[in-house]
Design a protein around this motif. Structure first.
Motif, short mmCIF file in Angstrom:
data_model
loop_
_atom_site.label_atom_id
_atom_site.label_comp_id
_atom_site.label_asym_id
_atom_site.label_seq_id
_atom_site.Cartn_x
_atom_site.Cartn_y
_atom_site.Cartn_z
N ARG A 190 0.83 -1.20 0.00
CA ARG A 190 0.00 0.00 0.00
C ARG A 190 0.87 1.26 0.00
NH1 ARG A 190 -2.87 2.17 -2.56
NH2 ARG A 190 -3.59 4.18 -1.82
N ALA A 191 1.97 1.22 0.77
CA ALA A 191 2.91 2.34 0.77
C ALA A 191 3.53 2.52 -0.60
CB ALA A 191 3.99 2.12 1.83
N PHE A 192 3.87 1.41 -1.24
CA PHE A 192 4.46 1.38 -2.58
C PHE A 192 3.54 2.08 -3.58
CE2 PHE A 192 5.10 -1.47 -6.44
CZ PHE A 192 6.42 -1.14 -6.70
N LEU A 193 2.25 1.78 -3.49
CA LEU A 193 1.28 2.32 -4.44
C LEU A 193 0.88 3.76 -4.09
CD1 LEU A 193 -0.99 -0.86 -4.74
CD2 LEU A 193 0.71 -0.06 -6.39
N ALA A 194 0.66 4.04 -2.82
CA ALA A 194 0.22 5.38 -2.40
C ALA A 194 1.32 6.41 -2.64
CB ALA A 194 -0.19 5.37 -0.93
N ALA A 217 0.79 6.74 2.66
CA ALA A 217 1.99 5.92 2.45
C ALA A 217 2.83 5.85 3.72
CB ALA A 217 2.81 6.50 1.30
N GLU A 218 2.96 6.98 4.43
CA GLU A 218 3.75 7.01 5.66
C GLU A 218 3.14 6.11 6.73
OE1 GLU A 218 5.38 11.61 5.12
OE2 GLU A 218 3.64 11.18 6.39
N VAL A 219 1.83 6.15 6.88
CA VAL A 219 1.15 5.31 7.87
C VAL A 219 1.33 3.83 7.52
CG1 VAL A 219 -1.10 4.65 8.80
CG2 VAL A 219 -0.51 7.08 8.55
N ALA A 220 1.18 3.52 6.23
CA ALA A 220 1.33 2.12 5.80
C ALA A 220 2.76 1.64 6.03
CB ALA A 220 0.95 1.99 4.32
N MET A 221 3.75 2.50 5.76
CA MET A 221 5.14 2.10 5.96
C MET A 221 5.45 1.90 7.44
SD MET A 221 7.96 1.19 4.64
CE MET A 221 7.69 1.63 2.92
N GLU A 222 4.92 2.76 8.29
CA GLU A 222 5.10 2.59 9.74
C GLU A 222 4.55 1.24 10.19
OE1 GLU A 222 3.20 5.93 11.52
OE2 GLU A 222 4.70 7.38 10.82
N LYS A 223 3.40 0.88 9.67
CA LYS A 223 2.80 -0.39 10.01
C LYS A 223 3.64 -1.55 9.50
CE LYS A 223 -1.60 -2.90 9.73
NZ LYS A 223 -3.00 -2.84 9.22
N ALA A 224 4.14 -1.43 8.26
CA ALA A 224 4.96 -2.50 7.67
C ALA A 224 6.25 -2.68 8.45
CB ALA A 224 5.27 -2.17 6.21
N GLU A 225 6.89 -1.57 8.85
CA GLU A 225 8.16 -1.65 9.55
C GLU A 225 7.99 -2.16 10.98
OE1 GLU A 225 11.56 -0.66 8.36
OE2 GLU A 225 10.34 -1.36 6.69
N SER A 226 6.82 -1.99 11.56
CA SER A 226 6.58 -2.46 12.92
C SER A 226 6.33 -3.96 12.98
CB SER A 226 5.39 -1.73 13.54
OG SER A 226 4.17 -2.12 12.90
N GLN A 227 6.00 -4.54 11.82
CA GLN A 227 5.76 -5.97 11.75
C GLN A 227 7.09 -6.70 11.58
OE1 GLN A 227 3.02 -6.32 8.46
NE2 GLN A 227 1.30 -5.50 9.62
#
Length: 351
Positions: A190-194, A217-227
């Motif tokens: 989602r970050a990639f696309l947004a 995109a920033e919110v999605a990346m934060e979520k991805a990095e926290s996983q």
């Protein structure tokens, strides 16, 4: 599948084919169980293969990964002809061979990924019409194999091509199509696309929309990095790059410089081609805000890496650099940079 024909091959003489063949087999040597891989390539090229299975699919996937690594490290000038020859001589016959429904679907998916990569490398050389042919074939194969990841990635790649050519409306349409085709995307995707939607929106002057997508995109990346950490081509460096592009399109050059500096700090150091492109962009913008010596220092890093890369985009970046600093050659730092660049630039690039 009929129609998987490489236009680049039409004027290829026998000696050129032999060079490409040698290059392909040298790549094959880096693939696990390479004797088996080479044997399968020789079998299909000699017409002995009548039926394929998952081992052939795995070979195509492995070869695509190796060519992609070469592109990341050294640029696409040498890797793209190898990929094109592999598509025509090996993958196309595989797509025409008998197989189970499972193997055929998997082979179409693997072929779509290779077509996307070949198109991406064509963009790197400035061969935009050829790139679009590969991208369209990638979409066709990805759609037929229900490979949503490659389908969305290809649409996004087409949007990146369009935005770089300043075709903002087309870039926006393609970025939206990529997002629509992946409604259940994970946070990294989602970050990639947004991020791409944000860049295209900014190029159209749609500030509110651009900042909305950038925040998404920033919110999605934060979520991805926290996983749990997983491999992903889109990472915080890429997000910072998109933020830099959005800031620049919206007129905030200083903010763009800060984002691009952060992107470089986070970037994977082995991806030399992209580092040259983004450092060059950073230096150009540093110069725009009047920081000549800082820009020269950034361009100095480009000059160090440039001899290791064979890339049309990097050649263009070097030409732009030399043109931009020419008015400042009375400055000793700029003069030194220009002289260093002349030493490593081929005649076609030197200004």
């Amino acid at each position: 599948m009929e129609g998987l024909i490489d236009p680049e091959r039409q004027n290829m003489d026998p000696s050129r084919r032999s060079v490409l063949g040698a290059g392909l087999f040298s790549v094959a040597l880096t693939v696990p169980d390479w004797p088996d891989v080479v044997g399968r390539m020789e079998a299909v090229q000699s017409g002995r293969v009548q039926r394929i299975g998952i081992p052939e699919v795995n070979m195509v996937v492995a070869m695509t990964e190796r060519v992609s690594e070469l592109d990341d490290q050294f640029g696409g000038r040498h890797a793209r002809p190898m990929a094109a020859a592999f598509l025509v001589n090996t993958v196309a016959p595989y797509l025409r061979a008998d197989s189970t429904a499972e193997a055929r679907k998997a082979m179409m998916s693997a072929a779509s990924d290779l077509c996307y990569l070949t198109g991406y490398m064509a963009v790197d050389e400035g061969m935009h019409g050829l790139a679009q042919q590969y991208y369209l074939k990638a979409l066709e194969l990805a759609g037929a194999s229900e490979d949503h990841l490659t389908y969305c990635t290809t649409l996004r790649g087409m949007s990146v091509q369009a935005v770089d050519l300043r075709h903002g409306k087309t870039a926006m349409r393609l970025a939206d199509a990529a997002a629509s085709a992946s409604p259940q995307a994970g946070p990294r995707m989602r970050a990639f696309l947004a991020g791409q939607q944000a860049h295209a929106s900014a190029q159209l002057g749609e500030r509110t929309k651009a900042l909305m997508y950038l925040r998404e995109a920033e919110v999605a990346m934060e979520k991805a990095e926290s996983q749990a950490k997983t491999f992903g081509s889109h990472n915080p460096s890429s997000l910072a790059y998109h933020a830099g592009q959005v800031r620049y399109e919206l007129g905030d050059i200083t903010g763009s410089v800060k984002e691009l500096e952060e992107s470089d700090k986070l970037r994977h150091s082995s991806f030399k081609r992209n580092r040259i492109r983004y450092l060059s962009m950073l230096a150009e913008r540093q110069l725009e805000i009047g920081h000549l010596e800082i820009a020269c220092a950034t361009w100095g890093k480009v000059v160090e890496i440039y001899p290791d890369v064979q890339s049309g985009q990097c050649d263009k970046a070097m030409s732009v650099m030399q043109a931009r600093i020419r008015p400042y050659l009375k400055n000793q730092t700029a003069k030194n940079l220009h002289e260093r660049a002349q030493l490593v630039s081929p005649a076609a690039v030197a200004v």
